[in-house]
Design a protein around this motif. Structure first.
Motif, PDB file in Angstrom:
ATOM      1  N   LYS A   1       0.822  -1.206   0.000  1.00 49.04           N
ATOM      2  CA  LYS A   1       0.000   0.000   0.000  1.00 49.04           C
ATOM      3  C   LYS A   1       0.859   1.260   0.000  1.00 49.04           C
ATOM      4  O   LYS A   1       0.619   2.196  -0.771  1.00 49.04           O
ATOM      5  N   PHE A   2       1.883   1.291   0.845  1.00 52.42           N
ATOM      6  CA  PHE A   2       2.718   2.490   0.934  1.00 52.42           C
ATOM      7  C   PHE A   2       3.733   2.563  -0.199  1.00 52.42           C
ATOM      8  O   PHE A   2       4.156   3.654  -0.584  1.00 52.42           O
ATOM      9  N   LEU A   3       4.110   1.404  -0.760  1.00 54.83           N
ATOM     10  CA  LEU A   3       4.940   1.433  -1.962  1.00 54.83           C
ATOM     11  C   LEU A   3       4.172   2.073  -3.106  1.00 54.83           C
ATOM     12  O   LEU A   3       4.756   2.753  -3.969  1.00 54.83           O
ATOM     13  N   GLY A   4       2.846   1.898  -3.112  1.00 59.56           N
ATOM     14  CA  GLY A   4       2.009   2.492  -4.151  1.00 59.56           C
ATOM     15  C   GLY A   4       2.071   4.013  -4.181  1.00 59.56           C
ATOM     16  O   GLY A   4       1.819   4.627  -5.222  1.00 59.56           O
ATOM     17  N   ILE A   5       2.404   4.634  -3.035  1.00 56.29           N
ATOM     18  CA  ILE A   5       2.557   6.097  -3.013  1.00 56.29           C
ATOM     19  C   ILE A   5       3.776   6.518  -3.814  1.00 56.29           C
ATOM     20  O   ILE A   5       3.780   7.559  -4.488  1.00 56.29           O
ATOM     21  N   LEU A   6       4.818   5.678  -3.790  1.00 53.94           N
ATOM     22  CA  LEU A   6       6.049   5.980  -4.519  1.00 53.94           C
ATOM     23  C   LEU A   6       6.023   5.417  -5.939  1.00 53.94           C
ATOM     24  O   LEU A   6       6.628   5.996  -6.850  1.00 53.94           O
ATOM     25  N   VAL A   7       5.346   4.283  -6.116  1.00 56.12           N
ATOM     26  CA  VAL A   7       5.257   3.629  -7.426  1.00 56.12           C
ATOM     27  C   VAL A   7       3.777   3.439  -7.750  1.00 56.12           C
ATOM     28  O   VAL A   7       3.164   2.444  -7.322  1.00 56.12           O
ATOM     29  N   PRO A   8       3.148   4.355  -8.454  1.00 57.73           N
ATOM     30  CA  PRO A   8       1.687   4.335  -8.655  1.00 57.73           C
ATOM     31  C   PRO A   8       1.125   3.059  -9.273  1.00 57.73           C
ATOM     32  O   PRO A   8      -0.049   2.744  -9.055  1.00 57.73           O
ATOM     33  N   CYS A   9       1.929   2.311 -10.023  1.00 57.99           N
ATOM     34  CA  CYS A   9       1.394   1.094 -10.645  1.00 57.99           C
ATOM     35  C   CYS A   9       1.108  -0.001  -9.621  1.00 57.99           C
ATOM     36  O   CYS A   9       0.436  -0.979  -9.921  1.00 57.99           O
ATOM     37  N   VAL A  10       1.633   0.149  -8.401  1.00 52.86           N
ATOM     38  CA  VAL A  10       1.326  -0.795  -7.325  1.00 52.86           C
ATOM     39  C   VAL A  10       0.025  -0.344  -6.683  1.00 52.86           C
ATOM     40  O   VAL A  10      -0.019   0.622  -5.924  1.00 52.86           O
ATOM     41  N   SER A  11      -1.050  -1.041  -7.030  1.00 53.72           N
ATOM     42  CA  SER A  11      -2.380  -0.591  -6.619  1.00 53.72           C
ATOM     43  C   SER A  11      -3.333  -1.780  -6.512  1.00 53.72           C
ATOM     44  O   SER A  11      -3.212  -2.746  -7.285  1.00 53.72           O
ATOM     45  N   PRO A  12      -4.289  -1.738  -5.586  1.00 54.47           N
ATOM     46  CA  PRO A  12      -5.269  -2.821  -5.481  1.00 54.47           C
ATOM     47  C   PRO A  12      -6.216  -2.886  -6.669  1.00 54.47           C
ATOM     48  O   PRO A  12      -6.914  -3.886  -6.857  1.00 54.47           O
ATOM     49  N   SER A  13      -6.252  -1.845  -7.491  1.00 52.74           N
ATOM     50  CA  SER A  13      -7.146  -1.833  -8.660  1.00 52.74           C
ATOM     51  C   SER A  13      -6.459  -2.331  -9.931  1.00 52.74           C
ATOM     52  O   SER A  13      -7.101  -2.488 -10.957  1.00 52.74           O
ATOM     53  N   HIS A  14      -5.151  -2.589  -9.863  1.00 50.94           N
ATOM     54  CA  HIS A  14      -4.413  -3.112 -11.015  1.00 50.94           C
ATOM     55  C   HIS A  14      -4.366  -4.635 -10.912  1.00 50.94           C
ATOM     56  O   HIS A  14      -3.450  -5.212 -10.330  1.00 50.94           O
ATOM     57  N   TRP A  15      -5.378  -5.290 -11.498  1.00 47.10           N
ATOM     58  CA  TRP A  15      -5.523  -6.737 -11.353  1.00 47.10           C
ATOM     59  C   TRP A  15      -4.658  -7.495 -12.355  1.00 47.10           C
ATOM     60  O   TRP A  15      -4.604  -7.154 -13.530  1.00 47.10           O
ATOM     61  N   LEU A  16      -3.993  -8.522 -11.848  1.00 47.27           N
ATOM     62  CA  LEU A  16      -3.257  -9.446 -12.704  1.00 47.27           C
ATOM     63  C   LEU A  16      -4.105 -10.691 -12.970  1.00 47.27           C
ATOM     64  O   LEU A  16      -4.141 -11.195 -14.085  1.00 47.27           O
ATOM     65  N   LEU A  17      -4.777 -11.178 -11.918  1.00 48.37           N
ATOM     66  CA  LEU A  17      -5.718 -12.297 -12.023  1.00 48.37           C
ATOM     67  C   LEU A  17      -6.889 -12.013 -11.095  1.00 48.37           C
ATOM     68  O   LEU A  17      -6.705 -11.933  -9.877  1.00 48.37           O
ATOM     69  N   TYR A  18      -8.065 -11.837 -11.664  1.00 48.43           N
ATOM     70  CA  TYR A  18      -9.243 -11.562 -10.824  1.00 48.43           C
ATOM     71  C   TYR A  18     -10.111 -12.808 -10.780  1.00 48.43           C
ATOM     72  O   TYR A  18     -10.490 -13.350 -11.813  1.00 48.43           O
ATOM     73  N   PHE A  19     -10.430 -13.269  -9.554  1.00 47.95           N
ATOM     74  CA  PHE A  19     -11.203 -14.505  -9.408  1.00 47.95           C
ATOM     75  C   PHE A  19     -12.684 -14.251  -9.147  1.00 47.95           C
ATOM     76  O   PHE A  19     -13.533 -14.643  -9.938  1.00 47.95           O
TER      77      PHE A  19
END
Length: 524
Positions: A127-145
């Motif tokens: 979550k906090f890495l996402g502040i520095l690297v925007p592509c790290v996000s809960p909305s960027h799905w790689l596999l959605y079940f």
């Protein structure tokens, strides 16, 4: 046959564990402090402030937690020197109260407490890495079940979670896997990493305190929080409004009760101070180092936590409005996403504050995850040696002398919790169970004083029986209050513990038939 020589006991214990004694006093203190300091201290003060509505009660909430943590550490030290074996608290409960209670603790630790916290810390890292690297996000799905809909079960709300792999939980999984690998390579490797990361976290907290109290002093916040305002709504006769469960029921409680209800956040932030006991079998000179590590490490972190909250109060007003346009208008109570530390740094450094704080919390999360991964696996290893966990977890790596399979099993379940999205809800449920096992472990001190009065006790619990008894009464009161007013937290936690009963009786029946490889020792 009675074993009177403590050194012979230690030698026999080392042989039974088949693990390397690679944790010295510095490493043990680092394990206590590093496991305690995660992401909680940077966040939970917002929720506490909304509940208590008083600067004095905010500080007093942390003092109550400190009393329980340090009091518990002083008592656990006696058990640790009596039974310096891998498994720690699991061993104490098993030896003092019986194997059922040891199993239920280990069951809950594996299912929720340890693995759920590891998952949560890993997710906080993402979550906090996402502040520095925007592509790290809960909305960027790689596999959605699948999306699990919201389910109402009495006062409890379950579900409303997305299951799958996104960039945020993928980062969390990579962190858990990497640190598991580090700890497989040897306890000394894991201990060195823990020392470095704990030192970094302590420096970060000290810097945060100095920035707030010395350099970032805000006259508006000081006027709002200190002087006569410090004691606002903190009298013993003041009534506080609380919501019962997840419904619309409202109740009024006194100051003592509100302090008990406010323990959910601080207890979560301070949990894992006991994790050093899990690795007791690998601590050098445990009769000296374990009690010192527990006392010094827990007291140091609690002191840092209290000072950190004073720093918050020096920079930000406690009260605020949910939709305030500025950091000061939102205050501590309504800091954006409850990130109180970030709000404080933003007030001092402006827009760069969020990135500065994100970097600091990344280090904190990484260190906390490492310590919990190192310690937790030792409990499952000890359970497996008693025939109460996967048999393969009882083995150690032939080269590195670490419980490698236990570490891998722990890693696998923590990763499942990351993908399931359920870790956050599970963590809501653990505080009641954590406090319950805390009570039982303190009772173990009394039990063993009666059952084994002649046992070697190079260290005896400071303040016993008064301090230990007072902690039991306080912890029991907190659990009772949570059971009454926070059923959404307590009943699920209790159910998780009770679900272990049928598994215990099924496993124990098989264990009796094949005889457990490790039995209780006579410590007299």
């Amino acid at each position: 046959m009675a074993l009177k020589d403590p050194q012979k006991l230690l030698d026999r214990t080392a042989a039974a564990n088949d693990l390397v004694k690679g944790i010295g006093l510095t490493s043990a203190i680092a394990l206590v402090m590093g496991n305690m300091i995660g992401s909680g201290i940077f966040i939970v003060s917002a929720d506490i402030s909304r509940l208590v509505g008083s600067p004095a009660l905010l500080i007093l909430t942390w003092i109550v937690t400190g009393f329980m943590v340090v009091g518990g550490a002083l008592a656990y030290g006696e058990l640790a020197v009596m039974m310096p074996r891998a498994g720690g608290q699991y061993i104490y409960l098993r030896e003092a109260l019986g194997p059922l209670w040891g199993f239920l603790y280990g069951w809950t630790l594996f299912l929720v407490i340890q693995t759920g916290t590891i998952a949560a810390v890993g997710m906080a890292f993402g979550k906090f890495l996402g502040i520095l690297v925007p592509c790290v996000s809960p909305s960027h799905w790689l596999l959605y079940f699948i999306h699990v809909p919201l389910i109402h079960a009495g006062p409890v709300r379950l579900g409303n979670i997305d299951v799958g792999l996104n960039t945020q939980n993928a980062v969390a999984i990579l962190v858990v896997i990497f640190l598991t690998g580090v700890n497989i390579l040897g306890v000394k490797t894991g201990a060195v990493v823990q020392i470095v990361l704990t030192a970094a976290k302590a420096i970060l907290l000290l810097s945060l305190i100095a920035l707030g109290i010395i350099f970032g002093r805000n006259l508006r916040a000081i006027a709002s929080n200190f002087g006569a305002n410090f004691w606002h709504d903190s009298g013993w006769g003041v009534l506080h409004t609380v919501q019962i469960g997840s419904g619309d029921s409202i109740a009024t409680v006194g100051t003592i009760a509100i302090l008990a209800l406010a323990q959910v956040g601080p207890m979560f932030s301070s949990d894992a101070w006991n994790n050093v006991t899990f690795a007791s079998g690998e601590v050098k000179n445990p009769q000296r180092n374990l009690p010192m590590a527990l006392a010094i490490g827990s007291a140091a972190v609690i002191a840092l936590y209290i000072l950190t909250n004073f720093a918050y109060l020096t920079v930000l007003p406690l009260g605020g409005v949910p939709n305030g346009m500025t950091v000061l208008n939102r205050g501590i109570q309504y800091a954006s996403q409850d990130r109180v530390a970030t709000a404080m740094i933003q007030e001092i450094f402006g827009s760069m504050g969020a990135k500065i704080m994100a970097g600091a919390i990344l280090v904190s999360c990484f260190g906390a995850a490492n310590g919990m991964i190192l310690a937790g696996a030792r409990v499952y290893y000890a359970m497996a040696r008693n025939g109460l966990f996967f048999h393969s977890a009882a083995s150690v790596h032939p080269k590195y002398r670490t419980p490698a399979r236990s570490l891998i099993i722990q890693c696998a379940w923590a990763c499942v919790l990351c993908i399931s999205g359920s870790y956050a809800q599970l963590l809501d449920y653990i505080v009641f169970a954590v406090v319950m096992f805390y009570i039982l472990t303190l009772l173990a001190v009394f039990s063993l004083r009666v059952k084994r009065p002649r046992a070697s006790r190079p260290y005896r619990a400071v303040g016993f029986p008064i301090l230990t008894g007072a902690n039991i009464i306080l912890a029991f009161y907190i659990d009772a209050i949570l059971l009454r007013y926070k059923p959404e937290y307590t009943w699920p936690g209790l159910i998780i513990v009770l679900l272990g009963l049928p598994f215990y009786f099924l496993i124990a029946r098989g264990t009796v038939k094949r005889k457990s490889p490790e039995r209780s020792l006579n410590y007299e």
